[in-house]
Each structure stands twice: as C-alpha cells, then as structure tokens.
Design a protein around this motif. Structure first.
Motif, short mmCIF file in Angstrom:
data_model
loop_
_atom_site.label_atom_id
_atom_site.label_comp_id
_atom_site.label_asym_id
_atom_site.label_seq_id
_atom_site.Cartn_x
_atom_site.Cartn_y
_atom_site.Cartn_z
N THR A 28 0.84 -1.43 -0.04
CA THR A 28 0.25 -0.42 -0.20
C THR A 28 1.04 1.32 0.19
N SER A 29 0.40 2.33 -0.59
CA SER A 29 1.05 4.00 -0.86
C SER A 29 0.78 4.46 0.92
N PRO A 30 1.89 4.63 1.05
CA PRO A 30 2.07 5.79 2.56
C PRO A 30 1.41 7.26 2.23
N GLU A 31 1.00 7.37 1.18
CA GLU A 31 0.39 8.50 1.19
C GLU A 31 -1.58 7.75 0.84
N ALA A 32 -1.56 6.78 0.54
CA ALA A 32 -3.05 6.17 1.11
C ALA A 32 -3.42 5.80 2.58
N VAL A 33 -1.90 5.19 2.68
CA VAL A 33 -2.84 5.20 3.75
C VAL A 33 -2.06 5.67 5.03
N GLU A 34 -2.35 7.28 4.90
CA GLU A 34 -2.50 8.31 6.18
C GLU A 34 -3.75 9.00 5.24
N ALA A 35 -4.13 9.16 4.49
CA ALA A 35 -5.79 9.59 3.90
C ALA A 35 -6.47 9.23 4.90
N VAL A 36 -6.48 7.93 4.78
CA VAL A 36 -7.98 7.09 5.43
C VAL A 36 -7.05 6.87 7.27
N ARG A 37 -5.86 7.11 7.47
CA ARG A 37 -6.06 6.50 8.38
C ARG A 37 -6.64 8.43 9.11
N GLY A 38 -6.72 9.59 8.03
CA GLY A 38 -7.55 10.67 8.97
C GLY A 38 -8.81 10.47 9.11
N VAL A 39 -9.23 9.40 7.70
CA VAL A 39 -10.81 9.20 7.67
C VAL A 39 -11.46 8.12 9.55
N LEU A 40 -10.41 7.27 9.37
CA LEU A 40 -10.55 6.55 10.08
C LEU A 40 -10.53 7.15 12.03
N THR A 41 -9.62 7.83 12.05
CA THR A 41 -10.22 8.77 13.62
C THR A 41 -11.21 10.00 13.54
N GLU A 42 -11.24 9.87 12.15
CA GLU A 42 -12.69 11.05 11.95
C GLU A 42 -13.95 10.09 13.10
N GLY A 43 -13.79 9.07 12.02
CA GLY A 43 -14.85 7.80 12.41
C GLY A 43 -15.25 7.37 13.51
N GLY A 44 -13.77 7.74 14.40
CA GLY A 44 -13.80 6.63 15.66
C GLY A 44 -13.08 5.35 15.91
N ALA A 45 -12.63 5.26 14.71
CA ALA A 45 -12.39 3.48 14.82
C ALA A 45 -10.50 3.55 14.89
N PRO B 221 -20.69 -6.17 12.01
CA PRO B 221 -21.87 -4.46 11.29
C PRO B 221 -22.03 -3.17 12.63
N GLU B 222 -22.17 -4.09 14.48
CA GLU B 222 -22.24 -2.91 14.83
C GLU B 222 -21.34 -2.06 15.02
N GLN B 223 -19.32 -2.36 14.80
CA GLN B 223 -17.93 -1.45 14.79
C GLN B 223 -18.60 -0.90 13.35
N ALA B 224 -18.74 -0.72 12.47
CA ALA B 224 -19.36 -0.09 10.99
C ALA B 224 -20.31 0.83 11.09
N ASP B 225 -21.41 0.48 11.91
CA ASP B 225 -22.34 1.24 12.11
C ASP B 225 -21.96 2.17 12.89
N GLY B 226 -21.14 2.37 13.68
CA GLY B 226 -21.04 3.86 15.14
C GLY B 226 -19.71 3.92 13.96
N PHE B 227 -18.47 3.76 13.10
CA PHE B 227 -18.81 4.10 12.48
C PHE B 227 -18.86 5.55 11.10
N ALA B 228 -20.30 4.81 10.41
CA ALA B 228 -21.37 5.36 9.72
C ALA B 228 -22.16 6.47 10.83
N ARG B 229 -22.04 6.50 11.80
CA ARG B 229 -22.73 7.21 12.16
C ARG B 229 -21.63 8.19 13.14
N ALA B 230 -20.68 8.75 13.14
CA ALA B 230 -19.84 9.30 13.59
C ALA B 230 -19.36 10.16 11.91
N LEU B 231 -19.26 9.25 10.86
CA LEU B 231 -19.64 10.13 9.40
C LEU B 231 -20.54 10.84 8.88
N LEU B 232 -21.50 9.86 8.90
CA LEU B 232 -22.65 10.87 8.16
C LEU B 232 -23.90 11.89 9.06
#
Length: 735
Positions: free
Chosen positions: A148-165, A200-211
């Motif tokens: 995986t590219s470091p740039e792509a990983v860092e971009a995803v890290r930001g989204v995960l942190t924002e969603g509480g994952a 699913p319940e973990q993905a639901d929590g992530f979705a609620r935080a983002l959406l």
C-alpha cells in the motif's frame, strides 16, 4: 473498537448467525502469513510468496469476468466453450424445448499414454508456465500482505480517526478498497466491513460518526454491505451459497428493515449473484421422467419448483469451473479398461486395492473412501500406475501426511518420492511434476489424499490444471471434519453417484481403530485396551481438566507408556474458555518450557502451531528470535516469521483444536472435553480428535452423557452448495 472477536468455541459451521461466534478453527485464525517463509534460495519464490502471486492473479481473473458480465446471471452462464454448449443443451431439455436424448457429449482426443499405459515422450516443460499455479485463496482477506502507498494509508488514517475507528486499520482498508479508499469510506462508511474482523455494529458506529443525521438502518448502502458480510461469514462457515430465505432472515436479525430489497440491490450492483436451482437437483433426487409429449414437458418444466440461492461470485465461479472440469475428465476418457491396466500388478485381486485399480483403468474420476489404514490401497494404485510408465502424482493435505504415504510405497519408489507432494505445494508450484506448455500438470494420474479437506476453490484449481485424458482419484476418510474453506466437494461428489466409488474394507487396527470405527457409524463403544491404548479420565470442572491434562502429558503418559511429552498432543474443542487451547497452552508451557516469552510471548523450545494460510496448520518448535523475526523449525523446514506477522500466524502448539489437527497424527493424544463445550461436540469432531492417536488416547472427560449423544445424534452440520446439481447436469448418475 476491537476488531478481533474472541472465538471461545469451535464448532462445525452452521447458519450465518451461528458462524460469527462458532466458525471453524481456520476461520478463527488470523489472516495467513503470505510473506514470512524464510527457507530456501532467496532468489526463488517461497511457497507463501507463490501463493500470494497466484492469489492476485485469481482475483484479477475474477474481476475481468465480472467486468464482462452483462444482464442477469443464470446458473451455468459463467461457463464457456464446450461447457457452455453442454449447459445450454441441458437447459433446453429442462425447459422442454428438446428431449433428453438430444444431449450428446462431445468426444475428445484422449491422452494415449493415460489410456493405454504405453510410454510416451515427456513433453518439454516451458521455461515459464503459460498459466500460473493458483493456490486456494484465503477466505479471510490477507490485507497485511498487499503493498500500500504511504499517502493512501495516511489519507485513510484521517478518515478512520474522524469516525472513531482505530487508525491501525488503515493498511487493511487500503488493501481491501484500493487507491482512493479514503473517498470510498466517506461516500460509503459501511465499506469498512470489507476489512477482516470488523463487525456490523462497529461499522454502524463508524457510519454514525461520519454521516451524522443522514445515517439510518434503512440506508441502502448498509443493506448491501451487511448482505455481502453475511455471505462472507457463510463462506467461513462452509457455505458456497445461501438460501434466499435464510439470508433475508439473517438480515432481519441484523436490523435491516427491508431485507428483500437489500438482497436485490446487492445483486443489481454485481456484489452477489442470484441462482435458481431445481429443487430435485438440490436435494439429490433423480430428474423427473421426460417421456411425455413436448407440450407436457414444457408444462412440467414451467411448474418445476426451484430454490433461490444467493452467493458471492468467487465461489460461484469456482463451483461452476469445478463441475465443468470434472465433467471434462469423466467424458474425455474411454470407459473400457485397457489391457495394460488389466495386467498391472494387483489388478486381478479381489480386495479393495484391486477394485480401485480396475476402476481407475476405465474412468477419469474415481472416489475412494476409508480410514487411515486404507491409504495402502491408493499406494498400491500409485505403484501399479508407475509400473506402467505413467506419470503419477500423489498429493496429501499436510507434510506429515505426505511422509506417511511415501512410507507405504514400494522400496524403489520410496527412494524417489518427489512425486508425493502436498496440495498447497503442488498448487503453489514449489512441489510436484511441473506444468507443460499449456499450463497443465505433467501427470497422467493425480491421486489426492485427504480429499475431504479440499475446499471448492482449491479443488477447482487442481481440476483446471489437469489435461484431457488425465485420471483423478479423490481419496479420504469421509468421517473427518470437512474443509476449512467453503464447499464439501468430496461429500457432494459421493452423493451424486456419477462416478465409481470404492469403499475400503480395510479397518484401522487396534483398540483405537475399533473405537473410531464405532464413532464413524454413531456408536460410542467401550473397547478392550489391555495395553492402556485408550484411557478415560473423568473430571468435574475445567480447572481439574487442565490439571489432569498437564499431569498426563508431563508425567503419566511418559512414565507408563514411554511416550515423551514432545510426542503427545493435546486436542480440545476451542481456543477460549477455562480449558481451551489458550489456557491449556499456558499451563503446559509453564510446566514443560517455562520462560518470560521474550519474543511475542515465545521462547526457544516452545511448541508452536504455524498457519501459513487459513485452514493449514504446521506444527513446529521455536528455535530462536532475532531482528529478522521468529525462527521456527516446522517439521524439519526452517521458517522465519517477521515480527509483525508473529501474532496473527503463530500460536503455542502443545494444545490444538481438532480442525488444526486434521491430517496429523501423534504417538499419543490427550483429548480434553470440559463441560462448557458439550453443546459444540459433533460426531465428526469426536471422530477426528480420537483418530489422531497412533498408540495411546487419553480422554479427559467432563461432559457426562453429551459425548455419547454427540456421537449418536449430531452429524456434520449441512453446508449449502451447488456442486451436486451443476455436476449432475453434465454427468448423469450411473445408478
């Protein structure tokens, strides 16, 4: 958010809901180590690297087929060439357009060497096979092994942190979703379910935080993601497809308000396929009589009941490819036996070995069933075929199984056992005869031992690699636990009655053999064991079970029978619980090899279980640890596991589960049955666990009458597959 559920109980696969908590042992293991094998020439691909390369090619091929897909997918339309013509003819008969006699299987030019046994020039092997070997792809995604590219990983890290994952999931997310994964997660947060271990319940929590307010249980994106997740969980439990009603019921349990719409949306988006299989074929019943007029046939076909099945494309492709390949082998070989085969050593006898040789003489596909002692019969077949000058390859499930089979061969063959391989090594291209210019194995006869361990993908890859005119023998013990991967290939083929099936009359010897033979037919009998071959040790609770197990391994068995602790294996139903593998391994390590666990909990001398791929377990021992990683000795093969791969691929191995122990044998075994595992016991589990012992079996018994009930009343749980109907459509039953 924890993404690694603690599986505390191992059971035979069942419904999607049950599989989440009680999947097979291979499913409980973390993703395979595809890059951690350090043995051999560094310039050559290791087995794990070869598996990863072939796995990528398989995925690319599936994606290409998916891109070519147009319109709705009907059962069988994934086939091409001759197979497609055959399936079209079958469909025309089923619909009443043509009579059954209209189907004519095309003839193929047989391989003269495979048919007559006459020596033929060995074709020159191409320097690089046209078709790369394709080993079984893991059911669970091995996201850590894909660059995986470091740039792509860092971009995803930001989204995960924002969603509480956990941001540690970023490499797995990028591997699962590819470049642009951050944008995909923002557009559809439930795509997080594509990462192994996320629920699913973990993905639901992530979705609620983002959406925020936009997130709801009726979101179409959630319905599709949960549908795919349930199908993947079903694959972990052994199913290649699910009945539509079962799937919608599971969706309802997961809080999807309109499950029918969710399924149809998933099919429309191409994330799953829908099939309509005739119920008669699904149940293994003969097709209805088509001797009436064409009008009556058409009316009957119109009213013929079907069952609606939903499945992931990868398993649909594998199952249809397997059925097509098996039909090709069956129909490409003349049914009459040649004079050369009839004169082969052992062919004229009356025993099971002679029956097997004669069956193989005239058929492209033959099944052979029997216990461990019955392996002498395929060994006699291999010797007979080699005496005719045929190119033969025998493949076992484990390296230990390979060695045990090679020891049964005549002394001349035993000195050159290169044609005896493992299935994984054969598919990875690191063992076996190699491939010809067309990418097919350079063999006239392939004998697959431990055939019940074949999942549908690995079986399809084997069959795809056999040339027209080759013979295939699937041999194994039908009473053991089924494959860790999806499908029940061996049992499905036996149920179709479309090819010769030789049932061995060779019993396993001694009191242990008598005990497991009774278990195989549902009887738990008390056997005479004058040499203490079988010992029952009753216990009251899990704590006592652990204490008595350590005592047996460290003291009683070595003193009374002369079997050292390192040759005694403990088998228990699951990893968790007070007497699971974790608790037992901890107690056994403290007694047999105490130490601080300087490298990821391991010390030199520790017994381990190494999983190079899901469903495959290799026993071994820790040699040392350094900056390179954890150095293992796995049955004489040095392996180096990098530090980051130790936790998901290496466990302590004094205690294993029955799924891990399939295909392995030890001089002595101690089977531990604590009271909290009574509900997980099945007849195949008991048969497999008891059958691992060669000289001595101790049963630490804490389940009272549950053991006898499991043996008598709890067979293997059903798996939903399409192979019987697909195969029977191309090869009519013989009886």
């Amino acid at each position: 958010m924890s993404t690694e559920p603690d599986t505390t109980e191992e059971a035979e696969p069942g419904t999607p809901g049950a599989s989440e908590e009680a999947a097979p042992e291979a499913a409980d293991d973390s993703p395979a180590d595809e890059t951690g094998t350090g043995a051999g020439d560094p310039e050559q691909l290791s087995e794990a690297e070869a598996e990863l390369a072939a796995q990528r090619e398989l995925r690319e091929r599936i994606e290409r087929r998916k891109a070519e897909k147009q319109g709705p997918i009907a059962s069988g339309t994934k086939l091409s060439g001759t197979a497609a013509d055959l399936m079209a003819a079958v469909r025309s008969v089923e619909s009443g357009e043509k009579p059954a006699s209209a189907i004519a299987f095309p003839t193929r030019e047989p391989n003269p060497r495979a048919t007559t046994g006459a020596p033929a020039a060995r074709p020159a092997a191409s320097p690089a096979p046209v078709r790369q070997p394709q080993p079984a792809a893991p059911i669970q995604r091995d996201t850590a092994a894909v660059p995986t590219s470091p740039e792509a990983v860092e971009a995803v890290r930001g989204v995960l942190t924002e969603g509480g994952a956990p941001d540690s999931l970023a490499p797995q997310v990028v591997s699962a979703l590819g470049e642009g994964a951050d944008g995909q997660l923002r557009a559809d947060p439930w795509q997080l379910l594509r990462v192994t271990g996320v629920r699913p319940e973990q993905a639901d929590g992530f979705a609620r935080a983002l959406l925020g307010a936009e997130c709801g249980p009726d979101d179409e994106r959630r319905g599709r993601a949960v549908t795919v997740w349930l199908l993947e969980q079903a694959a972990l439990a052994g199913h290649t497809v699910l009945d539509a009603a079962t799937l919608t019921a599971a969706l309802t349990q997961r809080g999807v308000p309109d499950p029918d719409t969710a399924v149809q949306s998933t099919v429309a988006e191409g994330e799953a396929l829908e099939f309509q299989d005739p119920i008669e074929e699904a149940a293994g019943q003969p097709a209805p009589d088509r001797e009436n007029s064409e009008a009556e046939e058409g009316e009957e076909a119109e009213e013929r009941p079907v069952r609606v099945l939903i499945g992931l494309e990868r398993y649909a492709l594998a199952e249809e490819s397997l059925a097509d390949g098996l039909a090709r082998l069956v129909n490409a070989l003349p049914k009459e036996a040649s004079e050369d085969w009839e004169s082969a050593p052992g062919a004229s006898g009356s025993g099971s070995a002679a029956q097997l040789i004669r069956a193989v003489a005239g058929h492209g596909l033959v099944l052979h069933t029997g216990g461990d002692a019955a392996r002498a019969e395929p060994a006699a077949l291999v010797a007979a075929a080699r005496s005719l000058g045929l190119r033969v390859c025998a493949a076992a499930h484990t390296p230990a199984g390979r060695r045990r089979f090679a020891a049964l061969l005549p002394s001349g063959d035993r000195s050159d056992p290169d044609f005896v391989v493992t299935v994984a090594g054969l598919l990875a291209g690191v063992e076996g005869p190699g491939r010809d210019a067309d990418g097919a194995f350079e063999v006239d006869l392939l004998v697959v031992l431990d055939a019940p361990q074949l999942d549908v993908e690995s079986a399809a890859m084997l069959v795809e690699s056999l040339a027209d005119g080759s013979r295939l023998v699937l041999s194994g013990d039908p009473a053991v636990l089924w494959s860790a991967g999806p499908g029940r290939v061996f049992a499905d083929l036996a149920g179709t009655r479309t090819c010769p099936h030789i049932v061995s009359r060779t019993p396993d010897p001694g009191p242990i053999g008598e005990l497991v033979s009774g278990v195989s037919v549902g009887e738990l009998t008390q056997v005479e064991a004058p040499g203490k071959e079988v010992v029952i040790v009753p216990v009251r609770d899990a704590g006592e079970a652990v204490h008595r197990t350590v005592q047996l391994v460290a003291d009683s068995v070595p003193r009374a029978l002369g079997v050292p602790a390192e040759q005694t294996q403990v088998i228990t139903p699951g990893h968790g619980g007070a007497a699971g593998t974790r608790a037992l391994n901890s107690a056994l390590k403290e007694r047999l090899n105490p130490g601080p666990g300087r490298f990821g909990g391991f010390d030199p001398g520790d017994r381990i279980a190494y999983s190079p791929a899901p469903g495959r377990t290799v026993p071994g021992q820790v040699v040392k640890a350094d900056a390179e990683g954890l150095h293992l000795d796995c049955e004489g093969v040095p392996v180096v596991v990098p530090k980051e791969r130790v936790e998901p691929t290496v466990r302590h191995g004094w205690a294993l589960t029955a799924h891990q122990a399939v295909g392995l044998h030890w001089p002595a075994t101690v089977v531990v049955l604590p009271g909290d595992t009574a509900s997980s016991l099945t007849r195949p589990w008991v048969y497999t666990a008891f059958g691992r012992a060669e000289r001595h079996l101790s049963v630490v018994h804490g389940v009272d009458q549950a053991l006898a009930r499991a043996v008598a009343e709890v067979p293997a749980k059903a798996r939903t597959t399409r192979l019987p109907g697909l195969f029977r459509a191309q090869v009519p039953p013989t009886a």
